[in-house]
Design a protein around this motif. Sequence first.
Motif, PDB file in Angstrom:
ATOM      1  N   GLY A 176       0.921  -1.128  -0.041  1.00 47.60           N
ATOM      2  CA  GLY A 176       0.043  -0.107   0.023  1.00 47.60           C
ATOM      3  C   GLY A 176       0.985   1.326   0.152  1.00 47.60           C
ATOM      4  O   GLY A 176       2.276   1.189  -0.058  1.00 47.60           O
ATOM      5  N   LYS A 177       0.363   2.257   0.123  1.00 50.55           N
ATOM      6  CA  LYS A 177       1.119   3.747   0.246  1.00 50.55           C
ATOM      7  C   LYS A 177       1.802   3.641   1.229  1.00 50.55           C
ATOM      8  O   LYS A 177       1.549   3.956   2.379  1.00 50.55           O
ATOM      9  CB  LYS A 177      -0.089   4.770   0.102  1.00 50.55           C
ATOM     10  CG  LYS A 177      -0.770   4.697  -1.354  1.00 50.55           C
ATOM     11  CD  LYS A 177      -1.442   6.373  -1.231  1.00 50.55           C
ATOM     12  CE  LYS A 177      -0.754   7.379  -1.659  1.00 50.55           C
ATOM     13  NZ  LYS A 177      -1.500   8.580  -1.827  1.00 50.55           N
ATOM     14  N   ILE A 178       3.094   3.796   1.246  1.00 46.23           N
ATOM     15  CA  ILE A 178       4.046   4.166   2.335  1.00 46.23           C
ATOM     16  C   ILE A 178       5.042   5.205   1.840  1.00 46.23           C
ATOM     17  O   ILE A 178       5.062   5.464   0.691  1.00 46.23           O
ATOM     18  CB  ILE A 178       4.813   2.607   2.566  1.00 46.23           C
ATOM     19  CG1 ILE A 178       5.558   2.272   1.154  1.00 46.23           C
ATOM     20  CG2 ILE A 178       3.732   1.714   3.250  1.00 46.23           C
ATOM     21  CD1 ILE A 178       6.512   1.022   1.764  1.00 46.23           C
ATOM     22  N   ASP A 179       5.866   5.493   2.651  1.00 45.88           N
ATOM     23  CA  ASP A 179       6.989   6.528   2.501  1.00 45.88           C
ATOM     24  C   ASP A 179       7.730   6.019   1.334  1.00 45.88           C
ATOM     25  O   ASP A 179       8.511   5.057   1.291  1.00 45.88           O
ATOM     26  CB  ASP A 179       7.737   6.701   3.773  1.00 45.88           C
ATOM     27  CG  ASP A 179       9.075   7.660   3.466  1.00 45.88           C
ATOM     28  OD1 ASP A 179       8.791   8.834   3.600  1.00 45.88           O
ATOM     29  OD2 ASP A 179      10.063   6.977   3.219  1.00 45.88           O
ATOM     30  N   SER A 201       1.207   2.637  -5.646  1.00 44.30           N
ATOM     31  CA  SER A 201       1.554   3.593  -5.917  1.00 44.30           C
ATOM     32  C   SER A 201       1.945   3.870  -7.445  1.00 44.30           C
ATOM     33  O   SER A 201       2.191   5.107  -8.115  1.00 44.30           O
ATOM     34  CB  SER A 201       2.584   4.539  -4.820  1.00 44.30           C
ATOM     35  OG  SER A 201       2.132   4.497  -3.643  1.00 44.30           O
ATOM     36  N   ASN A 202       2.696   2.725  -7.599  1.00 44.49           N
ATOM     37  CA  ASN A 202       3.464   2.729  -9.156  1.00 44.49           C
ATOM     38  C   ASN A 202       2.737   2.313 -10.157  1.00 44.49           C
ATOM     39  O   ASN A 202       2.827   2.386 -11.094  1.00 44.49           O
ATOM     40  CB  ASN A 202       4.711   2.142  -8.955  1.00 44.49           C
ATOM     41  CG  ASN A 202       5.530   2.917  -8.087  1.00 44.49           C
ATOM     42  OD1 ASN A 202       5.577   4.168  -7.791  1.00 44.49           O
ATOM     43  ND2 ASN A 202       6.588   2.404  -7.555  1.00 44.49           N
ATOM     44  N   ASN A 241      -7.138   3.341  -0.202  1.00 43.40           N
ATOM     45  CA  ASN A 241      -5.730   2.461  -0.096  1.00 43.40           C
ATOM     46  C   ASN A 241      -5.940   0.871   0.219  1.00 43.40           C
ATOM     47  O   ASN A 241      -5.532   0.117  -0.608  1.00 43.40           O
ATOM     48  CB  ASN A 241      -4.917   3.073   0.918  1.00 43.40           C
ATOM     49  CG  ASN A 241      -3.594   2.268   1.292  1.00 43.40           C
ATOM     50  OD1 ASN A 241      -2.685   2.348   0.468  1.00 43.40           O
ATOM     51  ND2 ASN A 241      -3.650   1.096   2.062  1.00 43.40           N
ATOM     52  N   ASN A 242      -6.901   0.574   1.310  1.00 41.04           N
ATOM     53  CA  ASN A 242      -7.189  -0.700   1.563  1.00 41.04           C
ATOM     54  C   ASN A 242      -7.774  -1.412   0.440  1.00 41.04           C
ATOM     55  O   ASN A 242      -7.414  -2.813   0.112  1.00 41.04           O
ATOM     56  CB  ASN A 242      -8.210  -1.000   2.812  1.00 41.04           C
ATOM     57  CG  ASN A 242      -7.397  -0.402   3.839  1.00 41.04           C
ATOM     58  OD1 ASN A 242      -6.098  -0.229   4.162  1.00 41.04           O
ATOM     59  ND2 ASN A 242      -8.074   0.019   4.901  1.00 41.04           N
ATOM     60  N   ALA A 243      -8.921  -0.855  -0.232  1.00 38.55           N
ATOM     61  CA  ALA A 243      -9.517  -1.352  -1.342  1.00 38.55           C
ATOM     62  C   ALA A 243      -8.686  -1.804  -2.499  1.00 38.55           C
ATOM     63  O   ALA A 243      -8.749  -2.781  -3.143  1.00 38.55           O
ATOM     64  CB  ALA A 243     -10.762  -0.556  -1.828  1.00 38.55           C
ATOM     65  N   VAL A 244      -7.731  -0.771  -2.665  1.00 40.18           N
ATOM     66  CA  VAL A 244      -6.866  -0.971  -4.029  1.00 40.18           C
ATOM     67  C   VAL A 244      -5.817  -2.296  -3.761  1.00 40.18           C
ATOM     68  O   VAL A 244      -5.772  -2.970  -4.548  1.00 40.18           O
ATOM     69  CB  VAL A 244      -6.165   0.372  -4.482  1.00 40.18           C
ATOM     70  CG1 VAL A 244      -5.117   0.025  -5.257  1.00 40.18           C
ATOM     71  CG2 VAL A 244      -6.909   1.299  -4.765  1.00 40.18           C
ATOM     72  N   VAL A 245      -5.239  -2.254  -2.440  1.00 45.66           N
ATOM     73  CA  VAL A 245      -4.340  -3.463  -2.382  1.00 45.66           C
ATOM     74  C   VAL A 245      -5.348  -4.761  -2.222  1.00 45.66           C
ATOM     75  O   VAL A 245      -4.615  -5.694  -2.958  1.00 45.66           O
ATOM     76  CB  VAL A 245      -3.891  -3.192  -0.644  1.00 45.66           C
ATOM     77  CG1 VAL A 245      -3.384  -4.407  -0.167  1.00 45.66           C
ATOM     78  CG2 VAL A 245      -2.881  -1.703  -0.763  1.00 45.66           C
TER      79      VAL A 245
END
Length: 424
Positions: A176-179, A201-202, A241-245
Amino acid sequence: MDYFLNQEPIASWLSQIDAIKVTGSNGKGSVCHMVAAILKEAGWRVGLYTSPHLFHFQERIRVDGIDISDHDLQIVGQWVLNTIEEYQQCYPNDQCGAFEAFTAMALHHFATCQVDALVTEAGIGGRFDSTRMIPGRTTAITSLDLEHTEILGSTLELIAHDKADLCPSGGTLVVGKIDSEVLRKLEVYCALRKVHLLSISNCCTFSKPRYLDSQLVFDMQYRDLNLEDLHLKLLGTHQVNNAVVAIVLAEDWLRLKQPHLSNVELESIVRSALADVSVLGRLQKVWEQPEIYVDVGHSPDAMKQLVASVQQLWPSEPVLLVTGVSYNKDIQNILARLALIPHRAICTRAWHRGSQVQTVADCLASLRPELPIDTAATIEQAVVMAKDLAIRYQMKVLVAGGLFLCAEFIRALQGEDPRVIQFL
């Protein structure tokens, strides 16, 4: 854990299983529920193992959306006790952890039910988690926060590496989206371990959420999937974010298991599945008049996500915050984020591990000196006070600060004794 996995009926059933395993600091429970719903909609018989529970242990072990029965729980409970006794006769100096036993109980139930798809939520981290030994090439890290640092490491990078070890060599890890800097280093680590990393993210594009008829709506594109106007019952910006993962995880798994599944069929499956997913305690509406919502998040990052969600959901509506924080949590940082939400607050404490009410009230007052703050010595008193103040001042009620607080508040709201809940 290896001893449990080599017992029947687990051993023969598990040899045919390719589990989807999920870890992360926040969101892993929601992701697991979404993935399980997608696989079930695709025609699979799905076992779902999550933790912790909110009210009953049975919530942790589900087959096709149905909690394990009391009778079946007694059966697997007795089996695990007998197996532990046998193990300790062979290895008297060894100990079995509680989460190991719970995981074994779940697997025994799933084997008995002959589920053909399995979705599991890690307990802590990945490297030493009981679920790591379950065979499965598709895994996920939903998010990262500084948590359990005494076990996982003192930096986000170390925590990421620990959680990534849930994925076996040759497997796929969805992140998921992280730094961005943590992600860069995680990509190197995964390459060394021959793990295929997919960062949402990519590899995906997705919109900011919007709200329509008390549902979250967003758009997403991934590979050949173009999913516009996806509807979720789950509220909160973090649920995108959770749904996309969850979608990327399920797509990767289903493409292997059902290679002839068309994009049109998969899109229909995803839409239908996600529209019906609900998860206890995740910005959940639990009362109609006045409107009362609970959120079980208990880390600073979870509070940050909650604040963003509330500010988007109710930008101009007054909010009454009912809060209390467990004494073993970061009270200052949790309240620093929650303090951005309310127009009025009630500080109280859960019977289970609750910090002193005045400690919470003083901390909140130092963060928001102008905020009207009331105190309730017990969770039962907080329920009565919240309903009265919310009706009097036409406010929405948000209960937040920890899982124990929310579970007990719901029980008291329903007229039941919150002290009888058995947390593990």
